[in-house]
Design a protein around this motif. Structure first.
Motif, mmCIF file in Angstrom:
data_model
loop_
_atom_site.group_PDB
_atom_site.id
_atom_site.type_symbol
_atom_site.label_atom_id
_atom_site.label_comp_id
_atom_site.label_asym_id
_atom_site.label_seq_id
_atom_site.Cartn_x
_atom_site.Cartn_y
_atom_site.Cartn_z
ATOM 1 N N ARG A 121 0.841 -1.204 0.000
ATOM 2 C CA ARG A 121 0.000 0.000 0.000
ATOM 3 C C ARG A 121 0.872 1.248 0.000
ATOM 4 N NH1 ARG A 121 -4.164 -1.924 4.454
ATOM 5 N NH2 ARG A 121 -4.784 0.236 4.521
ATOM 6 N N ARG A 122 0.349 2.307 -0.601
ATOM 7 C CA ARG A 122 1.082 3.562 -0.767
ATOM 8 C C ARG A 122 0.849 4.472 0.434
ATOM 9 N NH1 ARG A 122 -0.931 6.299 -4.958
ATOM 10 N NH2 ARG A 122 1.051 7.093 -5.683
ATOM 11 N N PHE A 123 1.870 5.269 0.778
ATOM 12 C CA PHE A 123 1.764 6.186 1.900
ATOM 13 C C PHE A 123 2.674 7.379 1.677
ATOM 14 C CE2 PHE A 123 5.169 3.294 2.932
ATOM 15 C CZ PHE A 123 6.125 4.058 3.593
ATOM 16 N N VAL A 124 2.410 8.421 2.458
ATOM 17 C CA VAL A 124 3.202 9.645 2.352
ATOM 18 C C VAL A 124 3.214 10.327 3.714
ATOM 19 C CG1 VAL A 124 1.265 11.102 1.613
ATOM 20 C CG2 VAL A 124 3.589 11.697 0.924
ATOM 21 N N PHE A 125 4.323 10.989 4.029
ATOM 22 C CA PHE A 125 4.460 11.718 5.287
ATOM 23 C C PHE A 125 4.451 13.222 5.052
ATOM 24 C CE2 PHE A 125 6.193 7.645 6.657
ATOM 25 C CZ PHE A 125 5.625 7.518 7.912
ATOM 26 N N PHE A 126 3.952 13.944 6.056
ATOM 27 C CA PHE A 126 3.979 15.405 6.099
ATOM 28 C C PHE A 126 3.963 15.786 7.570
ATOM 29 C CE2 PHE A 126 -0.344 13.996 6.036
ATOM 30 C CZ PHE A 126 -1.096 14.893 6.785
ATOM 31 N N ALA A 127 3.969 17.070 7.874
ATOM 32 C CA ALA A 127 4.019 17.502 9.272
ATOM 33 C C ALA A 127 2.929 18.521 9.554
ATOM 34 C CB ALA A 127 5.386 18.097 9.601
ATOM 35 N N ASP A 128 2.488 18.539 10.808
ATOM 36 C CA ASP A 128 1.535 19.565 11.222
ATOM 37 C C ASP A 128 2.310 20.837 11.560
ATOM 38 O OD1 ASP A 128 2.488 19.407 13.887
ATOM 39 O OD2 ASP A 128 0.523 18.973 14.724
ATOM 40 N N PRO A 129 1.648 21.915 11.988
ATOM 41 C CA PRO A 129 2.363 23.165 12.261
ATOM 42 C C PRO A 129 3.439 23.071 13.344
ATOM 43 C CG PRO A 129 0.042 23.615 11.981
ATOM 44 C CD PRO A 129 0.195 22.111 12.025
ATOM 45 N N ASP A 130 3.377 22.052 14.212
ATOM 46 C CA ASP A 130 4.410 21.872 15.237
ATOM 47 C C ASP A 130 5.413 20.797 14.855
ATOM 48 O OD1 ASP A 130 3.615 23.778 17.280
ATOM 49 O OD2 ASP A 130 1.800 22.559 17.414
ATOM 50 N N ASP A 131 5.452 20.439 13.588
ATOM 51 C CA ASP A 131 6.376 19.449 13.057
ATOM 52 C C ASP A 131 6.079 18.037 13.554
ATOM 53 O OD1 ASP A 131 8.281 19.235 11.086
ATOM 54 O OD2 ASP A 131 9.965 19.272 12.475
ATOM 55 N N LEU A 132 4.840 17.782 13.989
ATOM 56 C CA LEU A 132 4.440 16.437 14.375
ATOM 57 C C LEU A 132 4.295 15.614 13.100
ATOM 58 C CD1 LEU A 132 3.342 14.490 16.647
ATOM 59 C CD2 LEU A 132 1.085 15.190 15.864
ATOM 60 N N PRO A 133 4.937 14.461 13.034
ATOM 61 C CA PRO A 133 4.858 13.666 11.812
ATOM 62 C C PRO A 133 3.483 13.019 11.629
ATOM 63 C CG PRO A 133 6.203 12.558 13.463
ATOM 64 C CD PRO A 133 5.820 13.890 14.033
ATOM 65 N N LEU A 134 2.886 13.280 10.471
ATOM 66 C CA LEU A 134 1.591 12.721 10.104
ATOM 67 C C LEU A 134 1.764 11.907 8.827
ATOM 68 C CD1 LEU A 134 -0.636 15.896 10.643
ATOM 69 C CD2 LEU A 134 -0.227 14.017 12.243
ATOM 70 N N GLU A 135 0.901 10.922 8.648
ATOM 71 C CA GLU A 135 0.990 10.041 7.487
ATOM 72 C C GLU A 135 -0.388 9.860 6.862
ATOM 73 O OE1 GLU A 135 2.084 5.344 6.522
ATOM 74 O OE2 GLU A 135 2.222 6.094 8.570
ATOM 75 N N LEU A 136 -0.410 9.770 5.557
ATOM 76 C CA LEU A 136 -1.603 9.346 4.823
ATOM 77 C C LEU A 136 -1.291 7.948 4.305
ATOM 78 C CD1 LEU A 136 -2.373 12.542 2.734
ATOM 79 C CD2 LEU A 136 -3.338 11.863 4.945
ATOM 80 N N TYR A 137 -2.160 6.987 4.613
ATOM 81 C CA TYR A 137 -1.948 5.589 4.249
ATOM 82 C C TYR A 137 -3.125 5.147 3.390
ATOM 83 C CZ TYR A 137 -0.141 0.855 4.985
ATOM 84 O OH TYR A 137 0.420 -0.386 4.810
ATOM 85 N N GLU A 138 -2.836 4.677 2.186
ATOM 86 C CA GLU A 138 -3.890 4.378 1.229
ATOM 87 C C GLU A 138 -4.636 3.089 1.593
ATOM 88 O OE1 GLU A 138 -3.842 5.856 -3.102
ATOM 89 O OE2 GLU A 138 -2.906 3.885 -3.102
ATOM 90 N N ALA A 139 -5.955 3.173 1.583
ATOM 91 C CA ALA A 139 -6.815 2.019 1.870
ATOM 92 C C ALA A 139 -6.658 0.995 0.749
ATOM 93 C CB ALA A 139 -8.267 2.461 1.974
ATOM 94 N N PRO A 140 -6.922 -0.268 1.054
ATOM 95 C CA PRO A 140 -6.865 -1.266 -0.012
ATOM 96 C C PRO A 140 -7.981 -1.002 -1.018
ATOM 97 C CG PRO A 140 -7.713 -2.251 2.018
ATOM 98 C CD PRO A 140 -7.285 -0.846 2.344
ATOM 99 N N PRO A 141 -7.788 -1.444 -2.266
ATOM 100 C CA PRO A 141 -8.840 -1.245 -3.267
ATOM 101 C C PRO A 141 -10.141 -1.910 -2.828
ATOM 102 C CG PRO A 141 -6.832 -2.135 -4.252
ATOM 103 C CD PRO A 141 -6.637 -2.156 -2.772
ATOM 104 N N ARG A 142 -11.243 -1.263 -3.127
ATOM 105 C CA ARG A 142 -12.553 -1.829 -2.782
ATOM 106 C C ARG A 142 -12.940 -2.876 -3.808
ATOM 107 N NH1 ARG A 142 -15.609 3.666 -0.822
ATOM 108 N NH2 ARG A 142 -14.121 4.108 0.820
ATOM 109 N N ALA A 143 -13.502 -3.951 -3.303
ATOM 110 C CA ALA A 143 -13.888 -5.059 -4.215
ATOM 111 C C ALA A 143 -15.163 -4.746 -4.958
ATOM 112 C CB ALA A 143 -14.057 -6.331 -3.403
#
Length: 143
Positions: A121-143
């Motif tokens: 699965r695909r994912f990406v990191f970014f940060a909030d205004p206080d540099d807290l690490p956040l991630e977006l993690y892609e859901a599996p494809p829907r059947a």
């Protein structure tokens, strides 16, 4: 050592993560980020005079929540990203590329998309205004 087949041990009957709590440096800036950029819904907002602190409860569509706090004089995160404690907070999304583009349109710096070597699965990191690490993690494809 792989933990792909975890054994269910007797214990607490935990159902899901209810919330993650975040302490921010600039309440107004973080409130804007979590509500306007990430689009979390406000459940409740309280100013606690005795603590000179805001508490903002935010909800995701599945009912899980993020609690945003402000505390005067809270120390910054000691290092990034491998400090002890919460490593990052991940949000599941249907389309990582679309969400990455939306974050970038808000001026948020986003790392390149990666692929989880175990799930594919695909994912990406970014940060909030206080540099807290956040991630977006892609859901599996829907059947």
């Amino acid at each position: 050592m792989s933990t792909a087949h975890a054994t269910q041990l007797p214990g607490l009957p935990l159902r899901r993560i209810h919330h993650a709590a975040i302490i921010c440096a600039d309440y107004a800036r973080s409130k804007h980020f979590y509500t306007q950029v990430l689009g979390l819904a406000v459940v409740a907002e309280h100013y606690r005079e005795a603590r000179r602190s805001w508490k903002l409860d935010l909800a995701l569509p599945d009912g899980s929540q993020v609690e945003l706090f402000s505390f005067p004089g809270a120390p910054p995160r000691p290092s990034y990203p491998e400090a002890q404690g919460l490593r990052h907070l991940a949000f599941e999304v249907d389309d990582v590329d679309r969400c990455k583009a939306l974050l970038e349109a808000h001026g948020v710096a986003v790392e390149p998309v990666r692929v989880d070597e175990y799930t594919g699965r695909r994912f990406v990191f970014f940060a909030d205004p206080d540099d807290l690490p956040l991630e977006l993690y892609e859901a599996p494809p829907r059947a």
